[in-house]
Design a protein around this motif. Sequence first.
Motif, short mmCIF file in Angstrom:
data_model
loop_
_atom_site.label_atom_id
_atom_site.label_comp_id
_atom_site.label_asym_id
_atom_site.label_seq_id
_atom_site.Cartn_x
_atom_site.Cartn_y
_atom_site.Cartn_z
N GLN A 311 0.85 -1.19 0.00
CA GLN A 311 0.00 0.00 0.00
C GLN A 311 0.89 1.25 0.00
O GLN A 311 2.09 1.17 0.28
CB GLN A 311 -0.93 0.02 1.21
CG GLN A 311 -1.91 -1.13 1.30
CD GLN A 311 -2.97 -1.09 0.21
OE1 GLN A 311 -3.21 -0.05 -0.40
NE2 GLN A 311 -3.61 -2.23 -0.04
N THR A 327 -3.57 4.73 0.80
CA THR A 327 -4.48 3.86 0.02
C THR A 327 -5.09 2.79 0.91
O THR A 327 -4.41 2.17 1.73
CB THR A 327 -3.73 3.18 -1.14
OG1 THR A 327 -2.61 2.45 -0.63
CG2 THR A 327 -3.24 4.21 -2.15
N GLN A 329 -7.98 0.88 -0.66
CA GLN A 329 -8.56 -0.05 -1.62
C GLN A 329 -7.47 -0.76 -2.41
O GLN A 329 -6.38 -0.24 -2.60
CB GLN A 329 -9.50 0.67 -2.57
CG GLN A 329 -10.72 1.27 -1.88
CD GLN A 329 -11.64 1.97 -2.86
OE1 GLN A 329 -11.19 2.60 -3.80
NE2 GLN A 329 -12.94 1.85 -2.64
N ASN A 333 -0.68 -1.97 -4.46
CA ASN A 333 -0.46 -0.63 -4.99
C ASN A 333 1.04 -0.31 -4.96
O ASN A 333 1.73 -0.63 -3.98
CB ASN A 333 -1.23 0.40 -4.16
CG ASN A 333 -2.73 0.19 -4.26
OD1 ASN A 333 -3.26 0.01 -5.35
ND2 ASN A 333 -3.43 0.20 -3.12
N GLY A 349 -1.98 0.52 -9.47
CA GLY A 349 -2.60 -0.44 -8.58
C GLY A 349 -3.22 -1.59 -9.36
O GLY A 349 -3.72 -1.40 -10.46
N ILE A 361 -4.06 10.35 -6.31
CA ILE A 361 -4.60 10.77 -5.01
C ILE A 361 -4.50 12.28 -4.91
O ILE A 361 -3.42 12.85 -5.08
CB ILE A 361 -3.81 10.15 -3.84
CG1 ILE A 361 -3.73 8.65 -3.96
CG2 ILE A 361 -4.43 10.56 -2.50
CD1 ILE A 361 -2.75 8.02 -2.97
N ILE A 368 -9.42 9.60 -4.62
CA ILE A 368 -8.61 8.89 -5.61
C ILE A 368 -9.38 8.82 -6.92
O ILE A 368 -10.54 8.42 -6.95
CB ILE A 368 -8.26 7.47 -5.12
CG1 ILE A 368 -7.39 7.54 -3.86
CG2 ILE A 368 -7.56 6.67 -6.22
CD1 ILE A 368 -7.03 6.19 -3.28
#
Length: 423
Positions: A311, A327, A329, A333, A349, A361, A368
């Motif tokens: 992440q 992040t 989700q 990533n 990602g 972002i 995002i």
Amino acid sequence: MSVHFRLITLSAVIFTCFNLLAQLQVEVKDGAVAEYNMAVSPLAVLDGADAAKASEISSAVEKVLDITGYFKILDKKSFLEKPETAFKAVNFKAWLDVGANGLIKGTIKGKDEVELELAFFDVAKGKTLIQKKYSSKAALAKKSAYRFAAEVIKLLTGEEMNFMFSKIAFVEKTGEKYSLVVTNFDGSGRKELYSTSKTILLPEWSADGSKIFFTSHEKNNPNLYSYDMKSSQIKTVSAYEGLNVSASAYPDNKTIALCLSKDGNSEIYSLDTTTGELKRLTVNAEIDAAPSVSPNGKEIVFVSGRSGNPQIYKMSLEDLNKVERLTEQGNYNQDPEYSPDGTKVAFSGRDEKYQFDLFIIDLSSRQISRITQNQGKNESPTFSPDSKVIGFSSNRSGKSRLFLSNISGTRQIAVYSGQGEVL
């Protein structure tokens, strides 16, 4: 990041100015930009000028305007007026009939030393808004056209854009050969700086653009090197046992952040490239990698597996205990990069289809936005120096090539496709 932008300072081009009216605005409807229909007429070729150079210049203007996402470039096949028509004799009704809001016309004279004259017209009002004449070497004529396009963009949108004056560094793999390559923003002017049969990866410009950092396995260890753009000399920057990768320059032009595994785990360090002083920035049982230093040198974003999967995190360089996850989700990533204006971070990602796509972002809102989708594998995002354009690699058309996109993702164009794969 394996693809990376850098603004290049250009020599001044001599020009004369006709007039510049008060700023217009591209229309916005329901929160979205309504495209401005732009006709770019082929240049009139005069006094022995090169027809191929004329075509290159008009195409350059089209490409710059198109990638912004503000303009719809009209098909030349629909044009009713000949390029040779003088500026003062433009038939504005003929351009209204093909749907043009604006018109760009020009002439080019000379072969080695060229005179380029360009004009931008408001078609509905039948007025000349910008008219400029540039004198330069033929090789610099396209740069003059970029300056003109930047003025048209500023007039219509109010935005300053300089992405067209930048260069991109990337790695290209051709067969068993890896090459460190630099091109102009549009993929032209390819220059191979270094090549080897050993893996090279992750080029990054120094803060002043005089060097490119990159990792090479030339000595059977992933060591970090720098390539001097002026002298062509290659120097070893970091050669600890294990990983020496992912350099990211601080604004002081001497310090870099990088990833090292010399202590057994992938961690992020800062390195003073003049004194060799090394400082460890992360201490974590999981992998920390891929740092990107903020434009003000006060923060880094990086990838960490500390939450169980890769992440994006942000860390204060003034307080290393201040770490924030950006992040939530997705389960993989990577490739984070700060925008030069410090307001955004781009990353790639892996989605539910196990394909990598690009995202941005917004650091103030934490929202995002998605840039690519259902277009193959998209990786290594890098912002242009003005934060208006993103360069990246994509295999959407088969082999991996170099693409550009505006930051909303509404315009994406391939700008480089050599013999090899853009990594």
